[in-house]
Design a protein around this motif. Structure first.
Motif, mmCIF file in Angstrom:
data_model
loop_
_atom_site.group_PDB
_atom_site.id
_atom_site.type_symbol
_atom_site.label_atom_id
_atom_site.label_comp_id
_atom_site.label_asym_id
_atom_site.label_seq_id
_atom_site.Cartn_x
_atom_site.Cartn_y
_atom_site.Cartn_z
ATOM 1 N N MET A 1 44.365 -36.877 -40.325
ATOM 2 C CA MET A 1 43.275 -36.020 -40.093
ATOM 3 C C MET A 1 42.652 -35.992 -38.362
ATOM 4 S SD MET A 1 39.631 -35.580 -40.824
ATOM 5 C CE MET A 1 38.243 -36.720 -41.536
ATOM 6 N N ILE A 2 42.297 -34.899 -37.991
ATOM 7 C CA ILE A 2 42.022 -34.468 -36.551
ATOM 8 C C ILE A 2 40.578 -34.716 -36.528
ATOM 9 C CG2 ILE A 2 42.402 -32.721 -34.696
ATOM 10 C CD1 ILE A 2 44.502 -31.520 -36.570
ATOM 11 N N TYR A 3 40.383 -35.401 -35.252
ATOM 12 C CA TYR A 3 39.042 -35.563 -34.716
ATOM 13 C C TYR A 3 38.754 -34.927 -33.503
ATOM 14 C CZ TYR A 3 38.368 -39.245 -38.274
ATOM 15 O OH TYR A 3 38.420 -39.992 -39.516
ATOM 16 N N VAL A 4 38.020 -34.075 -33.261
ATOM 17 C CA VAL A 4 37.731 -33.479 -31.790
ATOM 18 C C VAL A 4 36.383 -34.239 -31.439
ATOM 19 C CG1 VAL A 4 37.108 -31.661 -30.486
ATOM 20 C CG2 VAL A 4 38.412 -31.493 -32.618
ATOM 21 N N ILE A 5 36.400 -35.134 -30.332
ATOM 22 C CA ILE A 5 35.268 -35.961 -30.124
ATOM 23 C C ILE A 5 34.942 -35.860 -28.631
ATOM 24 C CG2 ILE A 5 34.621 -38.310 -29.721
ATOM 25 C CD1 ILE A 5 36.922 -39.136 -31.730
ATOM 26 N N GLY A 6 33.510 -35.460 -28.710
ATOM 27 C CA GLY A 6 32.934 -35.523 -27.232
ATOM 28 C C GLY A 6 32.488 -36.943 -26.683
ATOM 29 N N ILE A 7 32.944 -37.026 -25.504
ATOM 30 C CA ILE A 7 32.617 -38.400 -24.988
ATOM 31 C C ILE A 7 31.559 -38.687 -24.209
ATOM 32 C CG2 ILE A 7 35.227 -39.109 -25.391
ATOM 33 C CD1 ILE A 7 35.530 -38.970 -22.283
ATOM 34 N N GLY A 8 30.831 -37.638 -23.906
ATOM 35 C CA GLY A 8 29.568 -37.589 -22.924
ATOM 36 C C GLY A 8 30.168 -37.259 -21.503
ATOM 37 N N PRO A 9 29.340 -37.298 -20.538
ATOM 38 C CA PRO A 9 29.614 -36.751 -19.337
ATOM 39 C C PRO A 9 30.362 -37.820 -18.398
ATOM 40 C CG PRO A 9 27.530 -37.603 -19.181
ATOM 41 C CD PRO A 9 27.987 -37.512 -20.776
ATOM 42 N N GLY A 10 30.490 -39.121 -18.831
ATOM 43 C CA GLY A 10 31.289 -39.900 -17.729
ATOM 44 C C GLY A 10 31.257 -41.434 -18.322
ATOM 45 N N ASP A 11 30.543 -42.590 -17.975
ATOM 46 C CA ASP A 11 30.871 -44.010 -18.270
ATOM 47 C C ASP A 11 30.643 -43.928 -19.691
ATOM 48 O OD1 ASP A 11 28.271 -44.348 -18.696
ATOM 49 O OD2 ASP A 11 27.875 -45.251 -16.653
ATOM 50 N N LYS A 71 49.087 -38.912 -39.262
ATOM 51 C CA LYS A 71 48.377 -39.741 -38.370
ATOM 52 C C LYS A 71 46.952 -39.373 -37.981
ATOM 53 C CE LYS A 71 51.998 -42.121 -36.846
ATOM 54 N NZ LYS A 71 52.047 -43.431 -37.133
ATOM 55 N N ASP A 72 46.092 -40.265 -37.905
ATOM 56 C CA ASP A 72 44.777 -39.777 -37.200
ATOM 57 C C ASP A 72 44.406 -39.753 -35.872
ATOM 58 O OD1 ASP A 72 43.418 -39.643 -39.945
ATOM 59 O OD2 ASP A 72 42.856 -41.868 -39.754
ATOM 60 N N ILE A 73 44.100 -38.478 -35.374
ATOM 61 C CA ILE A 73 44.385 -38.299 -34.120
ATOM 62 C C ILE A 73 43.016 -37.698 -33.205
ATOM 63 C CG2 ILE A 73 45.484 -35.985 -34.622
ATOM 64 C CD1 ILE A 73 46.704 -36.348 -31.788
ATOM 65 N N ALA A 74 42.709 -38.400 -32.403
ATOM 66 C CA ALA A 74 41.473 -38.115 -31.680
ATOM 67 C C ALA A 74 41.794 -37.038 -30.484
ATOM 68 C CB ALA A 74 40.719 -39.162 -31.189
ATOM 69 N N LEU A 75 41.227 -35.914 -30.560
ATOM 70 C CA LEU A 75 41.326 -35.074 -29.130
ATOM 71 C C LEU A 75 39.977 -35.394 -28.528
ATOM 72 C CD1 LEU A 75 42.461 -31.212 -30.277
ATOM 73 C CD2 LEU A 75 43.620 -32.892 -28.817
ATOM 74 N N ILE A 76 39.984 -35.442 -27.144
ATOM 75 C CA ILE A 76 38.843 -35.931 -26.461
ATOM 76 C C ILE A 76 38.393 -34.671 -25.540
ATOM 77 C CG2 ILE A 76 38.812 -38.324 -26.950
ATOM 78 C CD1 ILE A 76 39.683 -38.945 -24.106
ATOM 79 N N SER A 77 37.198 -34.450 -25.405
ATOM 80 C CA SER A 77 36.671 -33.746 -24.571
ATOM 81 C C SER A 77 35.689 -34.064 -23.848
ATOM 82 C CB SER A 77 35.607 -32.542 -25.283
ATOM 83 O OG SER A 77 36.659 -31.415 -25.629
ATOM 84 N N SER A 78 35.198 -33.983 -22.478
ATOM 85 C CA SER A 78 34.213 -34.519 -21.796
ATOM 86 C C SER A 78 32.897 -33.736 -22.485
ATOM 87 C CB SER A 78 34.251 -34.324 -20.255
ATOM 88 O OG SER A 78 33.671 -32.977 -20.165
ATOM 89 N N GLY A 79 31.558 -34.356 -22.491
ATOM 90 C CA GLY A 79 30.347 -33.968 -22.790
ATOM 91 C C GLY A 79 30.477 -33.738 -24.288
ATOM 92 N N ASP A 80 30.482 -32.487 -24.911
ATOM 93 C CA ASP A 80 30.601 -32.046 -26.125
ATOM 94 C C ASP A 80 31.884 -31.262 -26.239
ATOM 95 O OD1 ASP A 80 28.572 -31.614 -28.875
ATOM 96 O OD2 ASP A 80 29.816 -30.149 -28.450
ATOM 97 N N GLY A 81 32.587 -31.524 -27.511
ATOM 98 C CA GLY A 81 33.837 -30.863 -27.504
ATOM 99 C C GLY A 81 33.625 -29.284 -28.012
ATOM 100 N N GLY A 82 32.296 -28.974 -28.357
ATOM 101 C CA GLY A 82 31.923 -27.555 -28.897
ATOM 102 C C GLY A 82 31.218 -26.648 -27.927
ATOM 103 N N VAL A 83 31.107 -27.359 -26.486
ATOM 104 C CA VAL A 83 30.485 -26.733 -25.354
ATOM 105 C C VAL A 83 31.676 -26.451 -24.451
ATOM 106 C CG1 VAL A 83 28.657 -26.619 -23.723
ATOM 107 C CG2 VAL A 83 28.094 -27.699 -25.917
ATOM 108 N N TYR A 84 32.368 -25.511 -24.367
ATOM 109 C CA TYR A 84 33.397 -25.218 -23.405
ATOM 110 C C TYR A 84 34.473 -26.372 -23.442
ATOM 111 C CZ TYR A 84 29.708 -22.582 -21.229
ATOM 112 O OH TYR A 84 28.467 -21.770 -21.100
ATOM 113 N N GLY A 85 34.544 -26.893 -24.663
ATOM 114 C CA GLY A 85 35.451 -28.070 -25.047
ATOM 115 C C GLY A 85 36.656 -27.590 -25.945
#
Ligand code: SAH
Length: 240
Positions: A1-11, A71-85
């Protein structure tokens, strides 16, 4: 499975519980180095696949390979993955492969910047990216003008970079054709990262303030936006 994960802006405090749980459950965490570094210390030891800037297509192709290998893989984006991610590109690259993709949202820079500056996004707003790498400057100009015609609050992503330092000033010049030079605006730089800074000022001033770069989100008020107690407010229209 592929997860696209928005991690928020920073900390790590800005990540959702759903996103953190998904990150913990994945075998591999893949992303741009700066973003991997933001979450790494909060996760059990993992296989971290770290990529340089501008490797988005390769990151998605590799994610597909790992996922096809079970494998389960997480693709990370800052903020939201669906907003310019990464979310859209990942869905495009996986088209026709039958691979399952789960997109987990995050807090995007517009919302984080809005909260720091006050409540500027209380009424209709648009986000416009000033990056002309994949969208022509002609279209960006049209969107800026159309947003002004609609009196939207405007949130600018990718406002300037080393390669295109003039874009922000050029954008302000277009906005100033429609909006008063006194229009309240604000920027936030490095949201929830070290050295977060923000300032509220007029549109005329922000144009040449010299503080706007790639790590900055800018919010330009509409005709109703005002400054009170050092905060931007766009009234929603309640009668008080
Ligand atoms: N997916 C991201 C946006 C990526 S585009 C999101 O949803 O937030 C990159 C642009 O987002 C930057 O040029 C900047 O305008 C904004 N941005 C992202 N993170 C930021 C942060 N921590 N501080 C300020 N602006 C940020």
């Amino acid at each position: 499975m592929i997860y696209v994960i928005g991690i928020g802006p920073g900390d790590i405090k800005g990540i959702t519980i759903e996103a953190l749980e998904a990150l913990k459950s994945c075998d591999i965490i893949s992303g741009y180095k700066v973003y991997v570094d933001l979450v790494k210390d909060f996760l059990p030891p993992k296989n971290f696949e770290v990529y340089p800037m501008k490797s988005e297509i390769k990151r998605c192709q590799d994610a597909l390979k790992f996922s096809l290998a079970g494998k389960d893989i997480a693709l990370i984006s800052s903020g939201d993955g669906g907003v310019y991610g990464m979310a859209g590109l990942m869905l495009e690259i996986a088209e026709g492969t039958g691979q399952e993709i789960k997109i987990i949202p995050g807090v995007t820079a517009a919302n984080s910047a809005g909260a720091i500056l006050g409540a500027p996004l209380m009424n209709d707003y648009v986000t416009i990216s000033l990056s002309d790498l994949m969208t022509s400057w002609e279209i960006i100009e049209k969107r800026l003008s159309a947003a002004c015609e609609g009196d939207f609050v405007i949130c600018l992503y990718n406002p300037a970079s080393h390669h295109r330092p003039e874009n922000f000033k050029k954008a302000c010049e277009i906005l100033l054709k429609y909006k008063s030079p006194e229009t309240p605006c604000g920027y936030v730089r490095n949201i929830k990262r070290s050295e977060e800074t923000h300032e509220i000022m007029t549109l005329e001033k922000i144009k040449t303030c010299g503080k706007i770069d790639m790590l900055t989100t800018v919010i330009i008020g509409n005709s109703q936006t005002y400054i009170s107690n050092g905060k931007l407010i766009t009234p929603r229209g309640y009668k008080i």
